[in-house]
Design a protein around this motif. Structure first.
Motif, PDB file in Angstrom:
ATOM      1  N   ALA A   1      -8.445  88.178 -33.088  1.00  0.00           N
ATOM      2  CA  ALA A   1      -8.884  87.638 -34.377  1.00  0.00           C
ATOM      3  C   ALA A   1     -10.078  88.452 -34.865  1.00  0.00           C
ATOM      4  CB  ALA A   1      -9.243  86.162 -34.247  1.00  0.00           C
ATOM      5  N   GLY A   2      -9.761  89.551 -35.550  1.00  0.00           N
ATOM      6  CA  GLY A   2     -10.835  90.451 -35.962  1.00  0.00           C
ATOM      7  C   GLY A   2     -11.442  91.162 -34.763  1.00  0.00           C
TER       8      GLY A   2
ATOM      9  N   ILE B   1      -8.208  86.195 -47.121  1.00  0.00           N
ATOM     10  CA  ILE B   1      -8.715  85.514 -45.921  1.00  0.00           C
ATOM     11  C   ILE B   1      -8.356  84.027 -45.957  1.00  0.00           C
ATOM     12  CG2 ILE B   1     -11.067  84.938 -46.699  1.00  0.00           C
ATOM     13  CD1 ILE B   1     -10.507  86.532 -43.329  1.00  0.00           C
TER      14      ILE B   1
ATOM     15  N   ILE C   1      -3.760  89.142 -36.010  1.00  0.00           N
ATOM     16  CA  ILE C   1      -3.646  88.996 -37.471  1.00  0.00           C
ATOM     17  C   ILE C   1      -4.187  90.254 -38.120  1.00  0.00           C
ATOM     18  CG2 ILE C   1      -5.861  87.746 -37.741  1.00  0.00           C
ATOM     19  CD1 ILE C   1      -4.161  86.149 -40.004  1.00  0.00           C
ATOM     20  N   HIS C   2      -3.424  90.739 -39.096  1.00  0.00           N
ATOM     21  CA  HIS C   2      -3.783  91.982 -39.789  1.00  0.00           C
ATOM     22  C   HIS C   2      -3.758  91.730 -41.292  1.00  0.00           C
ATOM     23  CE1 HIS C   2      -4.212  96.237 -40.452  1.00  0.00           C
ATOM     24  NE2 HIS C   2      -3.252  96.167 -41.343  1.00  0.00           N
ATOM     25  N   PRO C   3      -4.781  92.199 -42.018  1.00  0.00           N
ATOM     26  CA  PRO C   3      -4.864  91.868 -43.445  1.00  0.00           C
ATOM     27  C   PRO C   3      -4.076  92.802 -44.364  1.00  0.00           C
ATOM     28  CG  PRO C   3      -6.859  92.996 -42.776  1.00  0.00           C
ATOM     29  CD  PRO C   3      -5.998  92.874 -41.533  1.00  0.00           C
TER      30      PRO C   3
ATOM     31  N   GLY D   1     -16.551  89.869 -34.605  1.00  0.00           N
ATOM     32  CA  GLY D   1     -17.489  89.610 -35.693  1.00  0.00           C
ATOM     33  C   GLY D   1     -17.653  88.140 -36.016  1.00  0.00           C
ATOM     34  N   ARG D   2     -17.515  87.819 -37.313  1.00  0.00           N
ATOM     35  CA  ARG D   2     -17.872  86.457 -37.751  1.00  0.00           C
ATOM     36  C   ARG D   2     -16.899  85.412 -37.228  1.00  0.00           C
ATOM     37  NH1 ARG D   2     -15.480  87.230 -43.937  1.00  0.00           N
ATOM     38  NH2 ARG D   2     -13.548  87.998 -43.056  1.00  0.00           N
ATOM     39  N   GLY D   3     -15.654  85.821 -36.961  1.00  0.00           N
ATOM     40  CA  GLY D   3     -14.737  84.903 -36.302  1.00  0.00           C
ATOM     41  C   GLY D   3     -14.214  83.779 -37.175  1.00  0.00           C
ATOM     42  N   SER D   4     -14.005  84.041 -38.468  1.00  0.00           N
ATOM     43  CA  SER D   4     -13.503  82.944 -39.305  1.00  0.00           C
ATOM     44  C   SER D   4     -12.058  82.582 -38.944  1.00  0.00           C
ATOM     45  CB  SER D   4     -13.637  83.272 -40.793  1.00  0.00           C
ATOM     46  OG  SER D   4     -12.733  84.259 -41.197  1.00  0.00           O
ATOM     47  N   ASN D   5     -11.273  83.557 -38.521  1.00  0.00           N
ATOM     48  CA  ASN D   5      -9.908  83.224 -38.067  1.00  0.00           C
ATOM     49  C   ASN D   5      -9.945  82.468 -36.744  1.00  0.00           C
ATOM     50  OD1 ASN D   5      -7.614  84.210 -39.815  1.00  0.00           O
ATOM     51  ND2 ASN D   5      -8.928  86.027 -39.807  1.00  0.00           N
TER      52      ASN D   5
ATOM     53  N   GLU E   1      -5.025  83.785 -44.612  1.00  0.00           N
ATOM     54  CA  GLU E   1      -5.075  84.096 -43.174  1.00  0.00           C
ATOM     55  C   GLU E   1      -5.348  82.832 -42.364  1.00  0.00           C
ATOM     56  OE1 GLU E   1      -7.327  87.502 -41.745  1.00  0.00           O
ATOM     57  OE2 GLU E   1      -7.289  88.429 -43.728  1.00  0.00           O
TER      58      GLU E   1
HETATM   59  C1  GRF Z   1      -9.601  89.509 -40.892  1.00  0.00           C
HETATM   60  O1  GRF Z   1      -9.372  89.967 -42.196  1.00  0.00           O
HETATM   61  C2  GRF Z   1      -8.461  89.908 -39.998  1.00  0.00           C
HETATM   62  O2  GRF Z   1      -7.224  89.924 -40.623  1.00  0.00           O
HETATM   63  C3  GRF Z   1      -8.845  91.302 -39.593  1.00  0.00           C
HETATM   64  O3  GRF Z   1     -10.234  91.287 -39.456  1.00  0.00           O
HETATM   65  C4  GRF Z   1     -10.788  90.235 -40.251  1.00  0.00           C
HETATM   66  C5  GRF Z   1     -11.545  89.361 -39.310  1.00  0.00           C
HETATM   67  O4  GRF Z   1     -12.265  88.347 -39.965  1.00  0.00           O
HETATM   68  N1  GRF Z   1      -8.114  91.707 -38.409  1.00  0.00           N
HETATM   69  P1  GRF Z   1     -12.825  87.120 -39.120  1.00  0.00           P
HETATM   70  O5  GRF Z   1     -13.729  87.693 -38.027  1.00  0.00           O
HETATM   71  O6  GRF Z   1     -11.662  86.384 -38.548  1.00  0.00           O
HETATM   72  O7  GRF Z   1     -13.607  86.319 -40.083  1.00  0.00           O
END
Ligand code: GRF
Length: 190
Positions: free
Chosen positions: A88-89, A172, A109-111, A11-15, A175
């Motif tokens: 990462a997501g 986040i 990574i897990h929220p 998805g958006r890939g913020s991590n 994160e």
């Molecule tokens: C994050 O909350 C991560 O922990 C989970 O999915 C989300 C992904 O967000 N596994 P992003 O794509 O990194 O913005």
């Protein structure tokens, strides 16, 4: 020696962005070598391309089996000569055969504060349970979902009136600091 890092997103890939930005530091022991998405429309691909990073799309809808999908991902990782894989997501379950090829070299990574709330809707579940705090966990990936040795965790308070969205916004942020720190730690061990 610099470790070569592949980051898998859906998805958006913020991590992913946080990891790439952290790796720009001169003393960070790793470099991004591939950003791979399972969806052609994953927003994070735009950032990766703008950064001039190699990207790949392995579209899960084009594969008949999970094994074939995972084999295609594995090929991309080998072609990129990746040492470490960061999920990462990345919203696909991975087969044990694939996961076992990357033992101790794939992290996620897990929220939530694992072992609490593996799976989806973690923030709503923490709120519904009346928990005082929530957070996120970076862990090594094993065949069982959201299990595996924990590398690090960050905690945030759950505040009165929090919704899943307001809590997610708080989590986040931590994160984005936790994941690079844990990647550096895992890199030293890989
Ligand atoms: C994050 O909350 C991560 O922990 C989970 O999915 C989300 C992904 O967000 N596994 P992003 O794509 O990194 O913005």
């Amino acid at each position: 020696m610099m470790k070569r890092v592949a980051i898998l997103i859906s998805g958006r890939g913020s991590n992913m962005t946080a990891l790439v930005e952290a790796m720009k530091a001169d003393d960070f022991p790793a470099e991004p070598v591939l950003i791979l998405a399972n969806r052609p429309d994953a927003g994070g691909l735009d950032y990766a391309k703008a950064e001039g990073l190699p990207t790949a799309v392995v579209d899960h809808t084009r594969f008949d089996t999970r094994e074939a999908f995972d084999a295609a991902i594995h090929q991309e990782l080998i072609a990129a000569n990746a040492d470490i894989v960061c999920l990462a997501g990345f919203m696909r379950l991975l087969t044990p055969g694939f996961v076992n090829k990357w033992t101790d070299r794939m992290i996620n990574i897990h929220p939530s504060l694992l072992p609490k709330y593996p799976g989806l809707h973690t923030h709503q579940r923490a709120i519904d349970a009346g928990d005082a705090e929530a957070g996120c966990t970076v862990h090594y990936v094993v065949p069982e979902m959201d299990a595996g040795e924990i590398i690090g965790q960050s905690r945030v308070p759950i505040q009165p009136g929090d919704t899943a969205d307001t809590l997610a916004t708080r989590v986040i942020k931590v994160e984005h600091a936790l994941y690079p720190a844990c990647l550096a730690k895992a890199t030293a061990q890989a």
